[in-house]
Design a protein around this motif. Sequence first.
Motif, mmCIF file in Angstrom:
data_model
loop_
_atom_site.group_PDB
_atom_site.id
_atom_site.type_symbol
_atom_site.label_atom_id
_atom_site.label_comp_id
_atom_site.label_asym_id
_atom_site.label_seq_id
_atom_site.Cartn_x
_atom_site.Cartn_y
_atom_site.Cartn_z
ATOM 1 N N THR A 7 0.826 -1.209 0.000
ATOM 2 C CA THR A 7 0.000 0.000 0.000
ATOM 3 C C THR A 7 0.856 1.252 0.000
ATOM 4 N N TRP A 8 1.901 1.268 0.808
ATOM 5 C CA TRP A 8 2.779 2.439 0.868
ATOM 6 C C TRP A 8 3.353 2.738 -0.517
ATOM 7 N N HIS A 9 3.832 1.693 -1.189
ATOM 8 C CA HIS A 9 4.394 1.885 -2.536
ATOM 9 C C HIS A 9 3.323 2.263 -3.549
ATOM 10 N N ALA A 10 2.137 1.678 -3.449
ATOM 11 C CA ALA A 10 1.058 1.983 -4.396
ATOM 12 C C ALA A 10 0.646 3.448 -4.299
ATOM 13 N N GLU A 11 0.719 4.007 -3.106
ATOM 14 C CA GLU A 11 0.364 5.415 -2.912
ATOM 15 C C GLU A 11 1.480 6.360 -3.348
ATOM 16 N N ARG A 12 2.673 5.853 -3.543
ATOM 17 C CA ARG A 12 3.835 6.650 -3.958
ATOM 18 C C ARG A 12 4.572 5.903 -5.066
ATOM 19 N N PRO A 13 3.991 5.836 -6.251
ATOM 20 C CA PRO A 13 4.597 5.033 -7.324
ATOM 21 C C PRO A 13 5.878 5.673 -7.862
ATOM 22 N N ASP A 14 6.978 5.359 -7.242
ATOM 23 C CA ASP A 14 8.269 5.918 -7.617
ATOM 24 C C ASP A 14 9.314 4.820 -7.433
ATOM 25 N N ASP A 15 9.974 4.442 -8.524
ATOM 26 C CA ASP A 15 10.947 3.354 -8.461
ATOM 27 C C ASP A 15 12.160 3.670 -7.599
ATOM 28 N N SER A 16 12.348 4.918 -7.239
ATOM 29 C CA SER A 16 13.519 5.275 -6.446
ATOM 30 C C SER A 16 13.234 5.305 -4.948
ATOM 31 N N VAL A 17 12.032 4.885 -4.546
ATOM 32 C CA VAL A 17 11.625 4.951 -3.138
ATOM 33 C C VAL A 17 11.838 3.598 -2.458
ATOM 34 N N ALA A 18 12.381 3.645 -1.260
ATOM 35 C CA ALA A 18 12.504 2.461 -0.414
ATOM 36 C C ALA A 18 11.751 2.720 0.880
ATOM 37 N N VAL A 19 11.305 1.658 1.506
ATOM 38 C CA VAL A 19 10.563 1.763 2.758
ATOM 39 C C VAL A 19 11.389 1.112 3.862
ATOM 40 N N LEU A 20 11.518 1.814 4.962
ATOM 41 C CA LEU A 20 12.154 1.250 6.145
ATOM 42 C C LEU A 20 11.121 1.236 7.245
ATOM 43 N N GLY A 21 10.772 0.063 7.695
ATOM 44 C CA GLY A 21 9.770 -0.055 8.744
ATOM 45 C C GLY A 21 10.416 -0.311 10.089
ATOM 46 N N HIS A 22 9.673 -0.009 11.116
ATOM 47 C CA HIS A 22 10.163 -0.213 12.475
ATOM 48 C C HIS A 22 10.167 -1.700 12.809
ATOM 49 N N ILE A 23 11.259 -2.156 13.375
ATOM 50 C CA ILE A 23 11.376 -3.534 13.833
ATOM 51 C C ILE A 23 11.642 -3.478 15.327
ATOM 52 N N ALA A 24 10.745 -4.080 16.079
ATOM 53 C CA ALA A 24 10.886 -4.076 17.538
ATOM 54 C C ALA A 24 11.390 -5.440 18.010
ATOM 55 N N TRP A 25 12.039 -5.442 19.137
ATOM 56 C CA TRP A 25 12.478 -6.694 19.749
ATOM 57 C C TRP A 25 11.246 -7.481 20.178
ATOM 58 N N HIS A 26 11.227 -8.760 19.901
ATOM 59 C CA HIS A 26 10.112 -9.597 20.318
ATOM 60 C C HIS A 26 10.121 -9.708 21.842
ATOM 61 N N PRO A 27 8.953 -9.611 22.480
ATOM 62 C CA PRO A 27 8.900 -9.667 23.945
ATOM 63 C C PRO A 27 9.517 -10.929 24.541
ATOM 64 N N GLU A 28 9.483 -12.049 23.795
ATOM 65 C CA GLU A 28 10.073 -13.289 24.296
ATOM 66 C C GLU A 28 11.577 -13.154 24.537
ATOM 67 N N LEU A 29 12.196 -12.184 23.883
ATOM 68 C CA LEU A 29 13.636 -11.992 24.049
ATOM 69 C C LEU A 29 13.983 -11.286 25.351
ATOM 70 N N ASN A 30 12.970 -10.743 26.028
ATOM 71 C CA ASN A 30 13.213 -9.951 27.234
ATOM 72 C C ASN A 30 14.304 -8.912 26.969
ATOM 73 N N PRO A 31 13.996 -7.913 26.139
ATOM 74 C CA PRO A 31 15.007 -6.935 25.742
ATOM 75 C C PRO A 31 15.686 -6.281 26.952
ATOM 76 N N THR A 32 16.985 -6.227 26.868
ATOM 77 C CA THR A 32 17.782 -5.581 27.909
ATOM 78 C C THR A 32 17.724 -4.071 27.717
ATOM 79 N N PRO A 33 18.164 -3.297 28.691
ATOM 80 C CA PRO A 33 18.221 -1.845 28.493
ATOM 81 C C PRO A 33 19.052 -1.454 27.270
ATOM 82 N N LEU A 34 20.144 -2.163 27.003
ATOM 83 C CA LEU A 34 20.954 -1.861 25.820
ATOM 84 C C LEU A 34 20.158 -2.107 24.544
#
Length: 157
Positions: A107-134
């Motif tokens: 959908t993001w690409h369909a709304e911005r049809p430009d071959d030079s565009v890349a999408v970077l999405g947020h990736i969060a630590w999975h809760p099972e990993l018990n993310p440390t403060p670092l």
Amino acid sequence: MDISVIMVTYNRRDILRRTLLLYNEQTEMAGRFEIVLVDDGSTDGTLDMIETLRPGLAYPLQVLVLSANDGPAKSRNEAIDAARGDLLCLTCDDILPGPGLLHQHWTWHAERPDDSVAVLGHIAWHPELNPTPLMKWLESSGDQFAYGDLRHGDARA
């Protein structure tokens, strides 16, 4: 094919299995995506697991096998060459996708049809990993993809 998901694996059979199964749950994308997976010389039974899993997958899975562990860059390039999708979604074997990942990407690409565009999405630590403060700091500090600066729908040149 709308999207080719590009993924590389090396001796990560168990998390890869979980990741591949989660792609069965992609909403509004049935028949519109494939996964191109490169096994970069795994020795942990990854290929056997994939063949066992394959009949239960709801999408086409191309598996390219490299005999030596040549690293992710070469492997991704091999996958990109084999991809049939109009868009590429580069991800990792340990990124557990939410059910709307590919539809949102499309959908993001369909709304911005430009071959030079890349999408970077947020990736969060999975809760099972018990993310440390670092780990939490890395997620929001800007040292790992500047996630702390990303806002939904934000576009930058």
